[in-house]
Design a protein around this motif. Structure first.
Motif, PDB file in Angstrom:
ATOM      1  N   ALA A 118      25.751  24.992   7.844  1.00  0.00           N
ATOM      2  CA  ALA A 118      25.765  24.113   9.017  1.00  0.00           C
ATOM      3  C   ALA A 118      24.360  23.919   9.577  1.00  0.00           C
ATOM      4  N   VAL A 129      29.132  17.710   9.604  1.00  0.00           N
ATOM      5  CA  VAL A 129      30.365  18.455   9.866  1.00  0.00           C
ATOM      6  C   VAL A 129      30.881  19.068   8.566  1.00  0.00           C
ATOM      7  N   VAL A 159      38.374  17.855   8.681  1.00  0.00           N
ATOM      8  CA  VAL A 159      37.126  18.281   9.329  1.00  0.00           C
ATOM      9  C   VAL A 159      37.337  19.602  10.058  1.00  0.00           C
ATOM     10  N   THR A 161      35.028  23.089  12.123  1.00  0.00           N
ATOM     11  CA  THR A 161      33.821  23.477  12.854  1.00  0.00           C
ATOM     12  C   THR A 161      33.297  24.749  12.193  1.00  0.00           C
ATOM     13  N   GLN A 163      30.456  22.273  13.852  1.00  0.00           N
ATOM     14  CA  GLN A 163      29.803  21.004  13.641  1.00  0.00           C
ATOM     15  C   GLN A 163      28.365  21.128  14.148  1.00  0.00           C
ATOM     16  N   ASP A 187      36.681  15.314  18.540  1.00  0.00           N
ATOM     17  CA  ASP A 187      35.645  16.258  18.124  1.00  0.00           C
ATOM     18  C   ASP A 187      34.274  15.651  18.413  1.00  0.00           C
ATOM     19  N   ALA A 189      31.782  15.081  16.353  1.00  0.00           N
ATOM     20  CA  ALA A 189      31.370  14.051  15.397  1.00  0.00           C
ATOM     21  C   ALA A 189      31.837  12.681  15.863  1.00  0.00           C
ATOM     22  N   THR A 201      28.410  15.058   5.981  1.00  0.00           N
ATOM     23  CA  THR A 201      29.328  16.169   5.747  1.00  0.00           C
ATOM     24  C   THR A 201      28.668  17.227   4.870  1.00  0.00           C
TER      25      THR A 201
END
Length: 396
Positions: A118, A129, A159, A161, A163, A187, A189, A201
């Motif tokens: 991340a 994400v 998706v 986290t 993020q 979220d 994003a 991503t």
């Protein structure tokens, strides 16, 4: 690019049932939020952890975060997830942090590797994400429940986290959405997407599940109990002991139990001279009758000069795993007049848990003095004693 983790824990989690919000319910003997906070507090890429909580949960948060490093004072959240994240962003020091990771408190199983990915993705793209492939067929339905389209799975992703974003970019997008009265995005994003910014991503993890329902909590608790409680099936119980001593030498800190503690002197030794981890290593090796730390890491080998001792203990743990066994309990006693160990005890337990994979609830750290007698009483060095309880399969 300093990174701060923003953990969202302000929800009530009513679908999970129970007397407490789901983030404060216990799995494997420990509350969900503490497990989540520890993931980030122990990660080398994260410099600080800010938690957004409900205004009624101050005491619960204090208990969940007790003793963990890098934890900032919590911030009260809002009525929606967006409002809560916005409150957290407003409390952050933009001069101190460039990258922010936004994570759900109810995802306590993210790995160190996922957090590292991340951070790297945010540094590379500015907004990214974690995603996993969609394996079920996805149908679009109308208000009456009739299928109107079947969406191609190849272009769909679920998706997760954390993020990851450039802090300034995420804060600006949240502020713009609030000004426009947009407060129903699910979220962060989506907030960036609404603001017209690209989001990329990176690889997520199937194990990084979000605990939502009572069944999720029960399943997670059962899985952790099996992992630790599968101990019951390992009927060969062994106990090993370890002892180590290192003298003080030049330096400005000592390593004790995997934690750097400021001190007017260092500890002299071929590695980082962490007496606590050395004693634990010998205790684990002793329980499986596999020599001692000098057998596996000879002090005569220049390869280990200045080496971090966490790898010694991790090696001993791997030896146990190779035999099909598990460590049931670790007990460490540090013997010195100074530095004072008490304030660092929670961080040492957390470090040992990270190195060994043993839950903190099965790790004991104690400290004592020799009443100013002997070399430790004269403040010439530090000693450590340890014991390890290991469970192995019964031999045929």
């Amino acid at each position: 690019m300093h990174c701060v983790a923003l953990v969202v824990a302000a929800g009530r989690g009513t679908r999970a049932g129970g007397a407490l919000p789901k983030q404060y319910q216990r799995i494997g003997g420990e509350c969900v939020l503490r497990r989540t906070l520890r993931l980030f507090a122990s990660h080398p890429d994260v410099s600080a952890v800010l938690t957004v909580i409900h205004s009624d949960d101050s005491d619960l948060f204090r208990e969940a975060a007790e003793g963990l490093p890098k934890i900032l004072a919590p911030v009260a959240g809002g009525d929606t997830r967006q409002a809560s994240v916005r409150a957290g962003l407003a409390a952050l020091d933009f001069a101190a942090h460039e990258i922010v990771l936004v994570h759900d408190a109810a995802r306590p199983f993210a790995s160190d590797a996922l957090i590292a990915r991340a951070v790297a993705a945010a540094r590379a793209s500015g907004a990214a994400v974690p995603v996993v492939p969609v394996t079920d067929t996805i149908k679009q339905v109308d208000a009456e429940g009739q299928v109107v389209a079947t969406l191609p799975r190849s272009a769909l992703r679920a998706v997760q986290t954390p993020q990851a974003f450039r802090l300034a970019d995420l804060a600006a997008a949240h502020a713009a959405a609030a000004t426009a009265g947009v407060d129903d995005l699910t979220d962060d994003a989506a907030v960036l997407e609404w603001a017209g910014r690209p989001v990329f991503t990176f690889e997520g993890e199937a194990s990084n599940v979000k605990l939502t329902s009572a069944a999720d909590i029960a399943e997670a608790d059962a899985a952790l109990s099996r992992a630790g409680g599968g101990l019951c099936a390992l009927a060969d119980v062994r106990t090993g002991t370890g002892f180590d001593v290192h003298a003080f030498g030049p330096g400005d800190h000592v390593m004790l139990g995997g934690v750097a503690i400021a001190h007017p002197f260092g500890l002299a030794g071929h590695s980082d001279a962490d007496v606590g981890l050395h004693a634990l290593t010998d205790a684990v090796l002793g329980a499986i009758c596999d020599g001692d730390i000098g057998t596996h890491f000879p002090p005569s080998d220049p390869k280990w000069k200045g080496a971090a001792s966490d790898q010694f203990l991790a090696h001993a743990v791997e030896k146990v795993a190779a035999l099909g066994g598990r460590i049931a309990h670790l007990d460490l006693t540090l013997i010195c007049e100074a530095p004072k160990v008490g304030p660092h005890r929670p961080a040492i337990r957390t470090a040992i848990a990270r190195i060994t994979g043993v839950p903190e609830s099965r790790i004991s750290v104690k400290a004592t003095t020799t009443e100013q007698l002997g070399f430790t009483g004269r403040r010439e060095g530090i000693a450590a004693m340890a014991s390890a309880t290991v469970r192995l399969p019964l031999a045929e």
